[in-house]
Every structure is written in C-alpha cells, then in structure tokens.
Motif scaffolding. Sequence first.
Motif, PDB file in Angstrom:
ATOM      1  N   UNK A 259       0.823  -1.208   0.000  1.00 44.72           N
ATOM      2  CA  UNK A 259       0.000   0.000   0.000  1.00 44.72           C
ATOM      3  C   UNK A 259       0.859   1.261   0.000  1.00 44.72           C
ATOM      4  N   UNK A 260       1.888   1.285   0.859  1.00 42.84           N
ATOM      5  CA  UNK A 260       2.773   2.447   0.929  1.00 42.84           C
ATOM      6  C   UNK A 260       3.562   2.625  -0.363  1.00 42.84           C
ATOM      7  N   UNK A 261       4.004   1.493  -0.936  1.00 45.99           N
ATOM      8  CA  UNK A 261       4.762   1.550  -2.193  1.00 45.99           C
ATOM      9  C   UNK A 261       3.893   2.097  -3.321  1.00 45.99           C
ATOM     10  N   UNK A 262       2.636   1.617  -3.367  1.00 49.18           N
ATOM     11  CA  UNK A 262       1.714   2.085  -4.407  1.00 49.18           C
ATOM     12  C   UNK A 262       1.410   3.567  -4.231  1.00 49.18           C
ATOM     13  N   UNK A 263       1.250   3.979  -2.981  1.00 52.94           N
ATOM     14  CA  UNK A 263       0.984   5.388  -2.700  1.00 52.94           C
ATOM     15  C   UNK A 263       2.154   6.251  -3.156  1.00 52.94           C
ATOM     16  N   UNK A 264       3.382   5.767  -2.910  1.00 48.81           N
ATOM     17  CA  UNK A 264       4.572   6.514  -3.303  1.00 48.81           C
ATOM     18  C   UNK A 264       4.672   6.623  -4.831  1.00 48.81           C
ATOM     19  N   UNK A 265       4.388   5.517  -5.531  1.00 49.54           N
ATOM     20  CA  UNK A 265       4.411   5.528  -6.994  1.00 49.54           C
ATOM     21  C   UNK A 265       3.352   6.490  -7.542  1.00 49.54           C
ATOM     22  N   UNK A 266       2.145   6.416  -6.966  1.00 47.05           N
ATOM     23  CA  UNK A 266       1.060   7.273  -7.440  1.00 47.05           C
ATOM     24  C   UNK A 266       1.394   8.747  -7.230  1.00 47.05           C
ATOM     25  N   UNK A 267       1.935   9.077  -6.064  1.00 48.86           N
ATOM     26  CA  UNK A 267       2.254  10.463  -5.752  1.00 48.86           C
ATOM     27  C   UNK A 267       3.348  11.003  -6.662  1.00 48.86           C
ATOM     28  N   UNK A 268       4.361  10.197  -6.906  1.00 46.98           N
ATOM     29  CA  UNK A 268       5.456  10.645  -7.774  1.00 46.98           C
ATOM     30  C   UNK A 268       4.982  10.818  -9.209  1.00 46.98           C
ATOM     31  N   UNK A 269       4.080   9.924  -9.657  1.00 54.67           N
ATOM     32  CA  UNK A 269       3.552  10.028 -11.026  1.00 54.67           C
ATOM     33  C   UNK A 269       2.688  11.281 -11.182  1.00 54.67           C
ATOM     34  N   UNK A 270       1.896  11.590 -10.150  1.00 49.92           N
ATOM     35  CA  UNK A 270       1.034  12.760 -10.218  1.00 49.92           C
ATOM     36  C   UNK A 270       1.838  14.055 -10.141  1.00 49.92           C
ATOM     37  N   UNK A 271       2.915  14.042  -9.354  1.00 44.94           N
ATOM     38  CA  UNK A 271       3.774  15.230  -9.256  1.00 44.94           C
ATOM     39  C   UNK A 271       4.526  15.474 -10.551  1.00 44.94           C
TER      40      UNK A 271
ATOM     41  N   UNK B 297       3.590  14.996 -13.533  1.00 41.38           N
ATOM     42  CA  UNK B 297       2.731  15.571 -14.573  1.00 41.38           C
ATOM     43  C   UNK B 297       1.607  16.366 -13.900  1.00 41.38           C
ATOM     44  N   UNK B 298       1.985  17.455 -13.250  1.00 43.58           N
ATOM     45  CA  UNK B 298       1.048  18.198 -12.404  1.00 43.58           C
ATOM     46  C   UNK B 298      -0.108  18.785 -13.204  1.00 43.58           C
ATOM     47  N   UNK B 299       0.179  19.393 -14.350  1.00 42.68           N
ATOM     48  CA  UNK B 299      -0.868  20.013 -15.157  1.00 42.68           C
ATOM     49  C   UNK B 299      -1.847  18.967 -15.669  1.00 42.68           C
ATOM     50  N   UNK B 300      -1.299  17.848 -16.161  1.00 46.63           N
ATOM     51  CA  UNK B 300      -2.161  16.766 -16.645  1.00 46.63           C
ATOM     52  C   UNK B 300      -3.022  16.208 -15.511  1.00 46.63           C
ATOM     53  N   UNK B 301      -2.455  16.131 -14.321  1.00 45.01           N
ATOM     54  CA  UNK B 301      -3.181  15.634 -13.152  1.00 45.01           C
ATOM     55  C   UNK B 301      -4.336  16.556 -12.795  1.00 45.01           C
ATOM     56  N   UNK B 302      -4.070  17.856 -12.785  1.00 46.40           N
ATOM     57  CA  UNK B 302      -5.113  18.837 -12.426  1.00 46.40           C
ATOM     58  C   UNK B 302      -6.259  18.789 -13.429  1.00 46.40           C
ATOM     59  N   UNK B 303      -5.932  18.719 -14.722  1.00 43.94           N
ATOM     60  CA  UNK B 303      -6.969  18.663 -15.748  1.00 43.94           C
ATOM     61  C   UNK B 303      -7.816  17.402 -15.618  1.00 43.94           C
ATOM     62  N   UNK B 304      -7.178  16.294 -15.242  1.00 48.47           N
ATOM     63  CA  UNK B 304      -7.918  15.047 -15.053  1.00 48.47           C
ATOM     64  C   UNK B 304      -8.795  15.107 -13.811  1.00 48.47           C
ATOM     65  N   UNK B 305      -8.305  15.809 -12.793  1.00 47.21           N
ATOM     66  CA  UNK B 305      -9.079  15.945 -11.550  1.00 47.21           C
ATOM     67  C   UNK B 305     -10.357  16.732 -11.763  1.00 47.21           C
ATOM     68  N   UNK B 306     -10.313  17.707 -12.692  1.00 49.16           N
ATOM     69  CA  UNK B 306     -11.436  18.623 -12.849  1.00 49.16           C
ATOM     70  C   UNK B 306     -12.741  17.910 -13.184  1.00 49.16           C
ATOM     71  N   UNK B 307     -12.632  16.852 -14.038  1.00 49.40           N
ATOM     72  CA  UNK B 307     -13.837  16.126 -14.422  1.00 49.40           C
ATOM     73  C   UNK B 307     -14.534  15.515 -13.227  1.00 49.40           C
ATOM     74  N   UNK B 308     -13.751  14.834 -12.374  1.00 51.43           N
ATOM     75  CA  UNK B 308     -14.331  14.210 -11.177  1.00 51.43           C
ATOM     76  C   UNK B 308     -14.805  15.287 -10.206  1.00 51.43           C
ATOM     77  N   UNK B 309     -14.032  16.355 -10.073  1.00 50.06           N
ATOM     78  CA  UNK B 309     -14.411  17.441  -9.163  1.00 50.06           C
ATOM     79  C   UNK B 309     -15.756  18.035  -9.541  1.00 50.06           C
ATOM     80  N   UNK B 310     -15.926  18.335 -10.830  1.00 55.78           N
ATOM     81  CA  UNK B 310     -17.196  18.913 -11.303  1.00 55.78           C
ATOM     82  C   UNK B 310     -18.333  17.922 -11.110  1.00 55.78           C
ATOM     83  N   UNK B 311     -18.079  16.636 -11.391  1.00 58.65           N
ATOM     84  CA  UNK B 311     -19.117  15.615 -11.245  1.00 58.65           C
ATOM     85  C   UNK B 311     -19.575  15.463  -9.810  1.00 58.65           C
TER      86      UNK B 311
END
Length: 415
Positions: A7-19, A21-35
Amino acid sequence: MIYIHLLLESFRFALSALRANLLRTILSLLGVTVGIFSIITVFTLVDSLEKNIKDSLNFLGDDVVRIEKFPWIFGESYPWWKYVNRPKAQYSEYQFLKNNSKEASAITIFAERFGVTVKHESNSLSGAIVSGIAYQHKDVFEIPVEKGRYFGLQEIEKGANVTIIGAEVAKTLFPSSDPLGQEIKLRGLKYRVIGTMEKQGASITNAPSADDFCYVPYNTFFKMYSGQGNFGVESIIALKGYPEDEGLKNLEGEVTGLLRQKRGLRPREDTNFAINRPEAFSNFLDSIFGVITIAGWVIGSFSILVGGFGIANIMFVSVKERTNIIGIQKSLGAKNFFILFQFLFEAVFLSVLGGLFGLFLVYLLSFLSLGSLELTLSLGNVILGVGVSVIIGTLSGIVPAGMASKLDPVIAIRA
C-alpha cells in the motif's frame, strides 16, 4: 506486513507520477471534481430544502391525527363538493372522545382565526393568528413557552381572558418593556399576557409561525367569534397516539368508531368526517424530492462520466510511459497483483482527490446566505461523494491496470 508495504509503495508511486505531470493531473481531476460537486450540491440542496420544509410544518404535530371536515388530498383533482356539507367538529364530540378514547395519550380541540389585529396602547400588529385551545393542547402540539407560564386548567374551563403571545407579537407591541402581566386588545376585548414563546423565525414555505400566534382558552376564543359557524371559524379535534401504536392504526380505528357512534351513523352510511395525518403531506413531499434526486443523479452522472474517461485516459498514458519500469519490476520478482494494485491505487487516489476537492467546494457553498434556506453538508453526502469517487476511480483504472499487470517483462524492458 507485505500488504502494508504494498500500500505504501503504491501510494509513493502514485504520488510521484502525479507530481511529475502536475498540469495533466489537475486537468484530469477537474472532471471528477465537477461531477462530485454537481451531484453532492443537488443532494445537499434537496436535503436542506426537505429539512427546512418539514421543520416549518412542525405545527402540524407528530404522531397526531386530526378530525376535520375536508380530507388532505395531494396530486389529484379535489372533489370539494363531496365534503362541503359535512358537519363541523363540535365541543361535545371532543368531550366524548376525551372520555372514551383509550388509544390517545392526549386530545385537544382548537380553532384559529388569521389576519387579526392585536393592539397595546398605541402599538398594533396586523396579520396575527388567534388560536383558541384546550388544556391538553401543549401535549399534542409544541408550545415553546420561554417566559411566563402555560394556561391553568381553571382558566381554560372558565374561559378567562388570558393569552400566550409569540415573539413577533411581543416585540411589536412591547418594544421596550416586559409583556408579562400587561394587557393586549383582541377585537375590543382585553387579555392579560401570562406567557411569551420562543422565537421561531420565518420558514421557507411561509407557513404559520409561532411568532405570530396569540393563544387563548378555547371557550374564550368564542367570546370573540360567537358560534362555531360564524366567520368561517371551524374547530379541529386532534389526538396524539402512543409510540407503540405503529402507524397509529389503533388510534385511527378507535376514533372512527367512536365518532361514527357519536354522530349516529348507521353501518351503511358513509363517514362524514376526515381523519388527516401530517405524514400524508410528508409522503407527498418525499415523492417530489425523490424525482429531484433522480434528476440530480442524471445531471451529475454526465460530469462523472467525463471525469471517468479523463482518469482512464491518464492511466493509459501512465502505463505507456512506465512500460520499461514495469518490465524491470517484473524481472526483479514483482507479481502481477502488485502491478495491478499499483496502477489501480493510482486511479482511485486520483479520483478520490478530485472528489474531495468537489466536496470542499460544496462545503464552501454551504456558507452562502440563501435567506431562510440553511444549507448543510451532511455526513451521509460526504460518504456518498467519497464512495462515488472510489467507484469511478476503480472502474476507470481497472482496464489500464489489468493491461499493465499482463505485460511480458522482456518485451516491456525493451520498450
């Protein structure tokens, strides 16, 4: 321990991947946020509106049956001509039910007159509601006396000229003095104030508020409006049931039998009175809000769908970008479920992050002033928002994560 490490390893991988590509991450978040924002906002509005409306109808009572001339019918054409010639409830019928009912914990009779002008010296208030009540009225309906006292039994029976007034009446007639012990005028008659009620405030439905009420003894009421048939005044008998009487079926059946007996109705004759319950109006409201809730799901689902596609897209890109790393992980002994869980966790984490931001926006919205409508973000809606986010993240990430877990390590390393 291995699952915690995973779980910790997956969390670390996910966080590093999101960091990375920050702009791509934010744009992807917007859809779920609006929904999530759309769905939970609709649910919060519906829940708050329903609560405000039902709170404003507290004057109808809880676990109460009302004997009236006209039945409450909602959503249909109203055949008023069937009921207009029915007899009105009489004080003798109230006494008969009081002496013979075994299923009622309390019983009252009351009559109301709207639009009355109340005066004290040079101050006056138009639009007050005068209500004549029996002694047990406080046990059937809520009368929140803040200062002073309730009516005494002798005051009720003898028809004394005493009154309990609402907060608005007290504020208007006695702006700089204590109303207790002072006199007000109703239709030319003087009434001594023995109590004032707590401030209730305006309701979203503009329903009658306790702030505008002047309660007087039932017999005193008809000193002002002599004769139950005059001025359109109609008495209502109300009975409160016991908690163990589920659905108040025993009370309703007993009242029907007793009142038919009192009115001398034969077995084949139709009942010439209506037994109304506040639950009927609540059920009608529930059906309306049920339709609004479905509409909220439909509206929000389109936004959620767009957000889900956005997360699925970013996960496919992530798998493509990290194919070489996946091959290395597998060559070092990483199992398929580790790779699957790693990407699936990343998708869920991304979706939940967007959902939490949407919930935060709803929380900020609850601070807006909407008049008498008070918005409240309930714990149930928060759990629902997070739950929907987890489901969307799982559905959006399961296919890319499955593809990543099935990659051949040799081919993946060469990518």
